[in-house]
Design a protein around this motif. Structure first.
Motif, PDB file in Angstrom:
ATOM      1  N   GLY A  39      68.829  38.812  51.185  1.00  0.00           N
ATOM      2  CA  GLY A  39      67.653  38.227  50.542  1.00  0.00           C
ATOM      3  C   GLY A  39      67.617  38.483  49.046  1.00  0.00           C
ATOM      4  O   GLY A  39      67.316  37.579  48.254  1.00  0.00           O
ATOM      5  N   VAL A  40      67.912  39.714  48.642  1.00  0.00           N
ATOM      6  CA  VAL A  40      67.934  40.041  47.208  1.00  0.00           C
ATOM      7  C   VAL A  40      68.998  39.200  46.510  1.00  0.00           C
ATOM      8  O   VAL A  40      68.752  38.623  45.440  1.00  0.00           O
ATOM      9  N   ALA A  41      70.175  39.124  47.100  1.00  0.00           N
ATOM     10  CA  ALA A  41      71.248  38.322  46.496  1.00  0.00           C
ATOM     11  C   ALA A  41      70.832  36.861  46.387  1.00  0.00           C
ATOM     12  O   ALA A  41      71.039  36.229  45.343  1.00  0.00           O
ATOM     13  N   TYR A  45      70.590  34.904  42.875  1.00  0.00           N
ATOM     14  CA  TYR A  45      71.454  33.741  42.652  1.00  0.00           C
ATOM     15  C   TYR A  45      70.632  32.472  42.439  1.00  0.00           C
ATOM     16  O   TYR A  45      70.987  31.625  41.622  1.00  0.00           O
ATOM     17  N   ALA A  46      69.533  32.327  43.177  1.00  0.00           N
ATOM     18  CA  ALA A  46      68.701  31.134  43.030  1.00  0.00           C
ATOM     19  C   ALA A  46      68.123  31.032  41.618  1.00  0.00           C
ATOM     20  O   ALA A  46      67.946  29.929  41.089  1.00  0.00           O
ATOM     21  N   ARG A  47      67.850  32.170  40.991  1.00  0.00           N
ATOM     22  CA  ARG A  47      67.319  32.166  39.630  1.00  0.00           C
ATOM     23  C   ARG A  47      68.378  31.775  38.599  1.00  0.00           C
ATOM     24  O   ARG A  47      68.028  31.430  37.467  1.00  0.00           O
ATOM     25  N   THR A  48      69.655  31.857  38.980  1.00  0.00           N
ATOM     26  CA  THR A  48      70.728  31.566  38.022  1.00  0.00           C
ATOM     27  C   THR A  48      71.575  30.362  38.437  1.00  0.00           C
ATOM     28  O   THR A  48      72.677  30.189  37.917  1.00  0.00           O
ATOM     29  N   LEU A  49      71.072  29.555  39.352  1.00  0.00           N
ATOM     30  CA  LEU A  49      71.830  28.378  39.811  1.00  0.00           C
ATOM     31  C   LEU A  49      72.021  27.367  38.691  1.00  0.00           C
ATOM     32  O   LEU A  49      71.152  27.218  37.821  1.00  0.00           O
ATOM     33  N   MET A  50      73.123  26.641  38.765  1.00  0.00           N
ATOM     34  CA  MET A  50      73.287  25.490  37.891  1.00  0.00           C
ATOM     35  C   MET A  50      72.244  24.458  38.341  1.00  0.00           C
ATOM     36  O   MET A  50      72.216  24.089  39.515  1.00  0.00           O
ATOM     37  N   PRO A  51      71.369  24.007  37.459  1.00  0.00           N
ATOM     38  CA  PRO A  51      70.241  23.186  37.900  1.00  0.00           C
ATOM     39  C   PRO A  51      70.581  21.727  38.215  1.00  0.00           C
ATOM     40  O   PRO A  51      69.833  21.069  38.929  1.00  0.00           O
ATOM     41  N   PHE A  96      71.058  20.358  43.112  1.00  0.00           N
ATOM     42  CA  PHE A  96      70.472  21.685  43.265  1.00  0.00           C
ATOM     43  C   PHE A  96      70.640  22.194  44.688  1.00  0.00           C
ATOM     44  O   PHE A  96      70.962  23.364  44.907  1.00  0.00           O
ATOM     45  N   ARG A  97      70.445  21.327  45.671  1.00  0.00           N
ATOM     46  CA  ARG A  97      70.590  21.734  47.077  1.00  0.00           C
ATOM     47  C   ARG A  97      72.019  22.172  47.378  1.00  0.00           C
ATOM     48  O   ARG A  97      72.238  23.148  48.095  1.00  0.00           O
ATOM     49  N   ALA A  98      72.987  21.441  46.842  1.00  0.00           N
ATOM     50  CA  ALA A  98      74.393  21.815  47.048  1.00  0.00           C
ATOM     51  C   ALA A  98      74.693  23.154  46.398  1.00  0.00           C
ATOM     52  O   ALA A  98      75.394  23.996  46.981  1.00  0.00           O
ATOM     53  N   ASN A  99      74.154  23.374  45.212  1.00  0.00           N
ATOM     54  CA  ASN A  99      74.353  24.657  44.538  1.00  0.00           C
ATOM     55  C   ASN A  99      73.654  25.780  45.297  1.00  0.00           C
ATOM     56  O   ASN A  99      74.193  26.876  45.434  1.00  0.00           O
ATOM     57  N   PHE A 100      72.448  25.509  45.797  1.00  0.00           N
ATOM     58  CA  PHE A 100      71.690  26.522  46.542  1.00  0.00           C
ATOM     59  C   PHE A 100      72.409  26.914  47.830  1.00  0.00           C
ATOM     60  O   PHE A 100      72.355  28.068  48.254  1.00  0.00           O
TER      61      PHE A 100
END
Length: 170
Positions: A39-41, A45-51, A96-100
């Motif tokens: 969860g922490v990871a 990671y979600a905060r630093t995703l390529m948007p 974004f979904r693919a990156n997430f």
């Protein structure tokens, strides 16, 4: 073993037991630590995703999955189907979904690494900290923030290693 129910004996003979032996099941604290690490990871990671959309392989993996297309060889059919399912979730753009999805795969892999470490006798806190440290390695972090097949491979590798250790104990 630390974090596992190693000393639990069963009254049933092994030949009729349908569930995993007690030492194959992680304790509640082990599962909780794995969930916390994952969860922490995922949050970090979600905060630093390529948007948005990218170029080259990342862009290809973002755009091939919604149409169930074929990526460059080998085609990565498992990834494409999982990405197609993930892209049905109505959050953000398709890119974004693919990156997430990559962040989800790496978060799950780090949770599994926590369980692997504890199965090998590492203490709970150290196993969690070690998995988070692995997640902070540049190549792992970079793979977790863009649409790529490597996070799925990382998850599969961790799951295979964990299951091999469980099998060896049985």
């Amino acid at each position: 073993r630390a974090g596992y129910n190693a000393g639990m004996a069963s009254a049933e003979p092994d030949s009729i037991r349908l569930s995993l032996p007690a030492d194959a099941r992680p304790s509640r604290s082990a599962r909780l630590m794995a969930a916390i690490v994952g969860g922490v990871a995922l949050v970090v990671y979600a905060r630093t995703l390529m948007p948005g959309i990218a170029f080259c392989d990342w862009g290809e993996m973002q755009t091939v999955a919604p149409v169930l297309g074929v990526a460059h060889p080998t085609g990565y059919p498992t990834y494409i189907v999982l990405a197609w399912l993930a892209e049905l979730v109505p959050i953000g753009s398709i890119a974004f979904r693919a990156n997430f999805l990559s962040a989800v795969f790496v978060g799950a892999a780090l949770g599994t690494v926590t369980l692997i470490s504890m199965r090998l006798g590492v203490r709970l806190i150290i196993a969690g900290a070690g998995a988070l440290a692995l997640g902070a390695v540049g190549t792992v972090w970079a793979a977790a923030t863009v649409a790529e097949v490597n996070p799925l491979h990382l998850l599969f590798g961790a799951l295979i290693l964990h299951r091999a250790l469980v099998w060896e104990d049985r």
